[in-house]
Design a protein around this motif. Sequence first.
Motif, mmCIF file in Angstrom:
data_model
loop_
_atom_site.group_PDB
_atom_site.id
_atom_site.type_symbol
_atom_site.label_atom_id
_atom_site.label_comp_id
_atom_site.label_asym_id
_atom_site.label_seq_id
_atom_site.Cartn_x
_atom_site.Cartn_y
_atom_site.Cartn_z
ATOM 1 N N MET A 67 0.866 -1.186 0.000
ATOM 2 C CA MET A 67 0.000 0.000 0.000
ATOM 3 C C MET A 67 0.895 1.227 0.000
ATOM 4 S SD MET A 67 -2.934 -0.922 2.799
ATOM 5 C CE MET A 67 -3.519 -2.603 3.029
ATOM 6 N N ILE A 68 0.713 2.101 -0.976
ATOM 7 C CA ILE A 68 1.517 3.317 -1.037
ATOM 8 C C ILE A 68 0.642 4.539 -0.831
ATOM 9 C CG2 ILE A 68 3.117 2.164 -2.622
ATOM 10 C CD1 ILE A 68 2.094 4.092 -4.806
ATOM 11 N N ASN A 69 1.283 5.618 -0.389
ATOM 12 C CA ASN A 69 0.633 6.924 -0.241
ATOM 13 C C ASN A 69 -0.532 6.905 0.747
ATOM 14 O OD1 ASN A 69 2.476 7.747 -2.108
ATOM 15 N ND2 ASN A 69 1.015 8.271 -3.712
ATOM 16 N N VAL A 70 -0.292 6.326 1.908
ATOM 17 C CA VAL A 70 -1.272 6.369 2.984
ATOM 18 C C VAL A 70 -1.009 7.627 3.807
ATOM 19 C CG1 VAL A 70 -2.201 5.182 5.003
ATOM 20 C CG2 VAL A 70 -1.337 3.850 3.052
ATOM 21 N N ASP A 71 -1.973 8.512 3.864
ATOM 22 C CA ASP A 71 -1.823 9.767 4.602
ATOM 23 C C ASP A 71 -1.549 9.465 6.069
ATOM 24 O OD1 ASP A 71 -2.477 12.238 6.065
ATOM 25 O OD2 ASP A 71 -3.291 12.954 4.156
ATOM 26 N N GLU A 72 -0.474 10.030 6.611
ATOM 27 C CA GLU A 72 -0.096 9.701 7.995
ATOM 28 C C GLU A 72 -1.107 10.215 9.021
ATOM 29 O OE1 GLU A 72 3.588 11.192 9.394
ATOM 30 O OE2 GLU A 72 2.925 13.274 9.503
ATOM 31 N N ARG A 73 -2.031 11.062 8.603
ATOM 32 C CA ARG A 73 -3.080 11.527 9.515
ATOM 33 C C ARG A 73 -4.183 10.488 9.702
ATOM 34 N NH1 ARG A 73 -4.548 16.911 6.363
ATOM 35 N NH2 ARG A 73 -4.357 15.352 4.690
ATOM 36 N N GLU A 74 -4.196 9.467 8.849
ATOM 37 C CA GLU A 74 -5.218 8.422 8.963
ATOM 38 C C GLU A 74 -4.783 7.400 10.015
ATOM 39 O OE1 GLU A 74 -7.539 7.476 5.245
ATOM 40 O OE2 GLU A 74 -5.590 7.931 4.355
ATOM 41 N N ILE A 75 -4.854 7.812 11.258
ATOM 42 C CA ILE A 75 -4.304 7.013 12.357
ATOM 43 C C ILE A 75 -4.961 5.642 12.445
ATOM 44 C CG2 ILE A 75 -3.885 6.913 14.833
ATOM 45 C CD1 ILE A 75 -2.290 9.064 13.339
ATOM 46 N N SER A 76 -6.289 5.587 12.362
ATOM 47 C CA SER A 76 -6.972 4.299 12.508
ATOM 48 C C SER A 76 -6.638 3.377 11.338
ATOM 49 C CB SER A 76 -8.487 4.506 12.606
ATOM 50 O OG SER A 76 -8.998 5.143 11.441
ATOM 51 N N THR A 77 -6.489 3.943 10.147
ATOM 52 C CA THR A 77 -6.118 3.141 8.977
ATOM 53 C C THR A 77 -4.720 2.561 9.146
ATOM 54 O OG1 THR A 77 -7.516 4.435 7.491
ATOM 55 C CG2 THR A 77 -5.714 3.196 6.480
ATOM 56 N N ILE A 78 -3.798 3.390 9.615
ATOM 57 C CA ILE A 78 -2.421 2.936 9.807
ATOM 58 C C ILE A 78 -2.361 1.879 10.908
ATOM 59 C CG2 ILE A 78 -0.141 3.670 10.634
ATOM 60 C CD1 ILE A 78 -0.608 6.294 9.081
ATOM 61 N N ASP A 79 -3.113 2.076 11.976
ATOM 62 C CA ASP A 79 -3.154 1.062 13.042
ATOM 63 C C ASP A 79 -3.625 -0.275 12.481
ATOM 64 O OD1 ASP A 79 -2.262 2.854 14.919
ATOM 65 O OD2 ASP A 79 -4.250 3.268 15.770
ATOM 66 N N PHE A 80 -4.631 -0.232 11.614
ATOM 67 C CA PHE A 80 -5.131 -1.470 11.023
ATOM 68 C C PHE A 80 -4.087 -2.099 10.109
ATOM 69 C CE2 PHE A 80 -7.056 -3.444 7.246
ATOM 70 C CZ PHE A 80 -7.587 -4.581 7.856
ATOM 71 N N ILE A 81 -3.448 -1.299 9.258
ATOM 72 C CA ILE A 81 -2.424 -1.809 8.340
ATOM 73 C C ILE A 81 -1.313 -2.491 9.126
ATOM 74 C CG2 ILE A 81 -0.597 -1.098 6.733
ATOM 75 C CD1 ILE A 81 -2.538 1.078 5.732
ATOM 76 N N GLN A 82 -0.889 -1.862 10.207
ATOM 77 C CA GLN A 82 0.177 -2.461 11.016
ATOM 78 C C GLN A 82 -0.301 -3.705 11.755
ATOM 79 O OE1 GLN A 82 1.337 1.095 13.214
ATOM 80 N NE2 GLN A 82 3.064 1.438 11.837
ATOM 81 N N SER A 83 -1.585 -3.742 12.097
ATOM 82 C CA SER A 83 -2.123 -4.938 12.750
ATOM 83 C C SER A 83 -2.133 -6.126 11.796
ATOM 84 C CB SER A 83 -3.541 -4.680 13.274
ATOM 85 O OG SER A 83 -4.500 -4.689 12.231
ATOM 86 N N LEU A 84 -2.170 -5.849 10.489
ATOM 87 C CA LEU A 84 -2.086 -6.910 9.489
ATOM 88 C C LEU A 84 -0.690 -7.517 9.421
ATOM 89 C CD1 LEU A 84 -4.044 -5.381 6.445
ATOM 90 C CD2 LEU A 84 -4.817 -7.237 7.935
ATOM 91 N N GLY A 85 0.298 -6.780 9.952
ATOM 92 C CA GLY A 85 1.678 -7.228 9.878
ATOM 93 C C GLY A 85 2.494 -6.531 8.816
ATOM 94 N N LEU A 86 1.893 -5.535 8.154
ATOM 95 C CA LEU A 86 2.631 -4.793 7.134
ATOM 96 C C LEU A 86 3.576 -3.801 7.809
ATOM 97 C CD1 LEU A 86 0.342 -6.080 5.488
ATOM 98 C CD2 LEU A 86 0.278 -3.999 4.101
ATOM 99 N N LYS A 87 4.728 -3.549 7.147
ATOM 100 C CA LYS A 87 5.754 -2.680 7.706
ATOM 101 C C LYS A 87 5.954 -1.438 6.846
ATOM 102 C CE LYS A 87 6.672 -5.784 10.875
ATOM 103 N NZ LYS A 87 6.233 -5.572 12.284
ATOM 104 N N LEU A 88 6.228 -0.335 7.506
ATOM 105 C CA LEU A 88 6.552 0.912 6.807
ATOM 106 C C LEU A 88 7.888 0.759 6.086
ATOM 107 C CD1 LEU A 88 5.913 4.029 6.438
ATOM 108 C CD2 LEU A 88 7.389 4.375 8.426
#
Length: 279
Positions: free
Chosen positions: A247-268
Amino acid sequence: MQTNIEIHTLNNVDISKLSALYNLSYQNYYIPIELTQEQFESKLKMEDIDLQQSVGAYINDELVGFLLYGIRFYKDVKTAYVGGTGVAPDKRGNKITQKMLDYSFSRLKDAGVQNIFLEVNTKNDFAINAYQACDFTKTRVLNSYKGIPTLIVNPLHAIVSFDDLNLITEENFWDIKPTWKNQIQSVKNIIDSCHINGIFEDDILVAYKIINKNNTRIYQFGVHRDYRNRYLASILFSDLKNKEIKMINVDEREISTIDFIQSLGLKLYDQQYEMKKEL
């Protein structure tokens, strides 16, 4: 000896030469890029790159630099997007990028363009300073993630394919506007390469994702505002376990989205600034 650099549009460019220069320009970038010609042509199509507005730099009739512009209307505002800029490594140091930018601004303004957007790696201080000198300002920080989803959820809902993109509306799904590459128009441009599926309740689309079938890149995913906090996003991704996704270009202000992405195991793995210039 002074180098004679000619700047003009790319409307008659040889695509194979442009594609080769694109790869050459990005081979030592922070995230190296190498596209086949087919992939490069798909990029041009996806991002609405207009070669009549895009700019090339030539030395002795040899293409040595490029500045790609996509053109779209967003809420009735004609907007340009820098889909890539690069200079052959052995020709750098001649202010070619600056010359291409200077050449393009008046042309874009004459064409009715009001805003220009671009993305630049947050580590690329040289490019950032060059863009700021041209009155680009930072608008947001964009994160990119990749990995193999590890979250396993019992799929209590069926995940079904659909093709009506009109079901995906800003007011129902988006908290923050997607970037150019992730907009619905980009998806429409390469729709045959995309897989669109979602979860429905009482014939209402309550969650969806759009993924590239060829490289498992997620362009968009979302959960309807009225159906959040019900694990629908987790269910939506249950069919991708054991597959590497990006997933590219995820706005860093989307905190809940980023929390979910990281819960999937994806890494920045990368960060970019979106920058904007008003003409």
